[in-house]
Design an enzyme around this catalytic site. Structure first.
Site, PDB file in Angstrom:
ATOM      1  N   PHE A 117       0.892  -1.166   0.000  1.00 58.01           N
ATOM      2  CA  PHE A 117       0.000   0.000   0.000  1.00 58.01           C
ATOM      3  C   PHE A 117       0.930   1.216   0.000  1.00 58.01           C
ATOM      4  CE2 PHE A 117      -2.626   3.248   1.903  1.00 58.01           C
ATOM      5  CZ  PHE A 117      -3.895   2.987   1.435  1.00 58.01           C
TER       6      PHE A 117
ATOM      7  N   ASP B  50       2.166  -4.911   8.616  1.00 57.79           N
ATOM      8  CA  ASP B  50       1.004  -4.043   8.461  1.00 57.79           C
ATOM      9  C   ASP B  50      -0.227  -4.943   8.345  1.00 57.79           C
ATOM     10  OD1 ASP B  50      -1.098  -2.483   7.464  1.00 57.79           O
ATOM     11  OD2 ASP B  50       0.301  -1.024   6.607  1.00 57.79           O
TER      12      ASP B  50
ATOM     13  N   TYR C 131     -10.481   1.134  10.696  1.00 55.28           N
ATOM     14  CA  TYR C 131     -11.723   1.505   9.994  1.00 55.28           C
ATOM     15  C   TYR C 131     -12.104   0.516   8.907  1.00 55.28           C
ATOM     16  CZ  TYR C 131      -8.001   3.724   7.259  1.00 55.28           C
ATOM     17  OH  TYR C 131      -6.837   3.967   6.577  1.00 55.28           O
ATOM     18  N   LYS C 132     -11.288  -0.525   8.715  1.00 49.33           N
ATOM     19  CA  LYS C 132     -11.640  -1.546   7.714  1.00 49.33           C
ATOM     20  C   LYS C 132     -12.424  -2.656   8.419  1.00 49.33           C
ATOM     21  CE  LYS C 132      -7.878   0.053   4.828  1.00 49.33           C
ATOM     22  NZ  LYS C 132      -6.440  -0.033   4.522  1.00 49.33           N
TER      23      LYS C 132
ATOM     24  N   ARG D 186     -12.516  -4.563  -6.661  1.00 46.92           N
ATOM     25  CA  ARG D 186     -12.314  -5.219  -5.357  1.00 46.92           C
ATOM     26  C   ARG D 186     -13.650  -5.446  -4.667  1.00 46.92           C
ATOM     27  NH1 ARG D 186      -8.297  -2.578  -1.180  1.00 46.92           N
ATOM     28  NH2 ARG D 186     -10.098  -1.207  -1.034  1.00 46.92           N
TER      29      ARG D 186
HETATM   30  C1  LIG Z   1      -5.636   1.145   4.549  1.00 44.05           C
HETATM   31  C2  LIG Z   1      -4.159   0.991   4.647  1.00 44.05           C
HETATM   32  C3  LIG Z   1      -3.357   2.004   5.198  1.00 44.05           C
HETATM   33  C4  LIG Z   1      -3.972   3.304   5.604  1.00 44.05           C
HETATM   34  O1  LIG Z   1      -3.087   4.164   6.216  1.00 44.05           O
HETATM   35  P1  LIG Z   1      -3.659   5.432   7.025  1.00 44.05           P
HETATM   36  O2  LIG Z   1      -2.465   6.153   7.467  1.00 44.05           O
HETATM   37  O3  LIG Z   1      -4.466   4.858   8.175  1.00 44.05           O
HETATM   38  O4  LIG Z   1      -4.515   6.206   6.102  1.00 44.05           O
HETATM   39  C5  LIG Z   1      -2.015   1.753   5.344  1.00 44.05           C
HETATM   40  N1  LIG Z   1      -1.461   0.584   4.969  1.00 44.05           N
HETATM   41  C6  LIG Z   1      -2.210  -0.404   4.407  1.00 44.05           C
HETATM   42  C7  LIG Z   1      -1.579  -1.689   4.012  1.00 44.05           C
HETATM   43  C8  LIG Z   1      -3.570  -0.215   4.221  1.00 44.05           C
HETATM   44  O5  LIG Z   1      -4.303  -1.176   3.666  1.00 44.05           O
END
Ligand SMILES: *Cc1c(COP(=O)(O)O)cnc(C)c1O
Length: 401
Positions: free
Chosen positions: A131, A200, A225-226, A375
């Site tokens: 990500f 992560d 939040y997921k 997705r």
């Molecule tokens: C959703 C997600 C994030 C989000 O990062 P934020 O700083 O909370 O916006 C980071 N890493 C991964 C792998 C994600 O899926």
């Protein structure tokens, strides 16, 4: 069409009827006509949250005001909520703190891991498909600490980790493809090379069992939040393994992480335990909304969640195979259960963005990721087998010319 649509619709009804987790759906605010398959991006709203937030605003903030920092437990909420998250990711109490964003926690963990590394270790391995935010933050951490970044596929991390490696930053589940990486195996290989690992968990926590303590993970971060349904922008979390806490040297040593914050000392003395991962004043409203949202997990076993997740994604893939014209989409999510997270990603070579817009217009909410991926997230606490069947049916219509 290899299977009959009526049969699949009937099968969905039977599967929902036999699903032990099905009653949990009533704990969420979701319309019966909504096919919500975006819980891997923003989890649905748990019913407990609105009343709890109203109470926090009216009673704790409105009436008690500043007294709530102690009398309503605001000050200790980051550790309290952290422990609740820890319970869902295999972490014994005292190792997880809730707060900040995932991005900020990636920064803390990666820099702290580099500071723990022995001499001559100046390389940060980064999951090449990560990500984006993790990659951006790791690159900045590398510049600050005099390290260099090496991007390798997650599966290559065991081979790539060597005597120069300080830390590897890996996504447990790939956000684009839904591929699940081998957390125990990669962790053990990185340790064998004398380095640390930061996992992560954004796309795995709340979707499948995670065993941070048992698997010897050094650091982990994730959002809430997921699959944890904490709400838009809800606080993220940081796990620092107990043995490493005394040597955890945060690059963001804000006053909330001080051993005695209200001494207001000009000198910094870090707190013991997970509080050392705090920075500044926590976002209390979001944090307490998250705490209420986490109540839906009481008594839920992650093994049951995982079993339902795999059954849902298997069933969706069968429905897609049956309904969608050959060649219109192709799954990029691994077929093997051991390599699959809780989403299905379909490559759609022709007009993927427009196809998803059409799906959303028809009430099937998934999302689109560049360049050509549709997705569909399957949040086992509230997604029905009937949702999987409807989504595949509507997808077949949306891809038709
Ligand atoms: C959703 C997600 C994030 C989000 O990062 P934020 O700083 O909370 O916006 C980071 N890493 C991964 C792998 C994600 O899926």
């Amino acid at each position: 069409m290899s299977e009959d649509g009526h049969d699949l619709a009937r099968e969905a009804t039977a599967l929902d009827g036999a699903d032990a987790l099905a009653p949990l759906r009533a704990a969420f605010v979701l319309g019966d006509d909504t096919v919500y398959l975006d819980g891997n991006s923003l989890g649905a709203l748990p019913r407990t949250v609105a009343a709890r937030l109203a109470g926090v605003v009216e009673q704790e903030w409105g009436r008690l005001g500043i007294r709530s920092w102690t009398e309503s437990g605001w000050w200790t909420a980051p550790e309290r909520v952290g422990d609740r998250i820890g319970h869902l990711v295999g972490a014994a109490p005292g190792q997880v703190v809730a707060g900040d964003s995932t991005s900020v926690n990636v920064f803390k963990a990666v820099v702290a891991a580099v500071r723990l590394a022995g001499p001559g270790r100046d390389e940060i391995l980064v999951d090449a498909q990560t990500f984006p935010t993790d990659g951006y933050i790791a690159a900045s951490a590398a510049r600050l600490t005099g390290c260099r970044i090496r991007a390798v596929a997650a599966g290559e991390v065991p081979r790539a980790a060597g005597e120069r490696t300080a830390v590897a930053l890996v996504n447990h589940v790939d956000y684009r493809t839904g591929r699940l990486h081998d957390l125990p195996g990669i962790t053990a290989a990185v340790h064998a090379a004398g380095a640390r690992v930061v996992w992560d968990l954004c796309h795995s926590a709340g979707a499948l069992p995670v065993e941070l303590d048992a698997d010897g993970v050094d650091f982990a971060v994730g959002c809430t939040y997921k699959y944890l349904n904490g709400g838009p922008g809800s606080p993220a979390y940081l796990y620092v393994r107990r043995e490493l806490q005394p040597r955890f040297d945060s690059p963001l040593p804000g006053w909330n992480s001080h051993a005695d914050p209200f001494a207001m000392s000009p000198d910094y003395t870090p707190a013991q335990g997970s509080a050392r991962g705090r920075v500044g004043t926590p976002a209390i409203l979001s944090l307490l909304a998250l705490e209420a949202a986490l109540e839906v997990w009481d008594g839920v076993h992650l093994a049951a969640v995982r079993a339902k997740s795999l059954a849902l994604t298997d069933f969706f893939l069968r429905c897609v195979e049956a309904y969608v014209p050959q060649g219109a989409v192709e799954s990029v999510t691994p077929a093997v259960h051991g390599e699959r997270g809780s989403q299905v990603s379909l490559r759609c070579p022709s007009g993927a963005g427009a196809v998803m817009e059409e799906l959303v217009r028809r009430g099937v909410v998934g999302d689109f990721r560049q360049p050509d991926v549709l997705r569909f997230g399957f949040a086992p606490l509230y997604t029905r087998f009937a949702d999987a069947e409807s989504a595949a049916r509507v997808l077949a219509e949306a891809v038709a010319p």
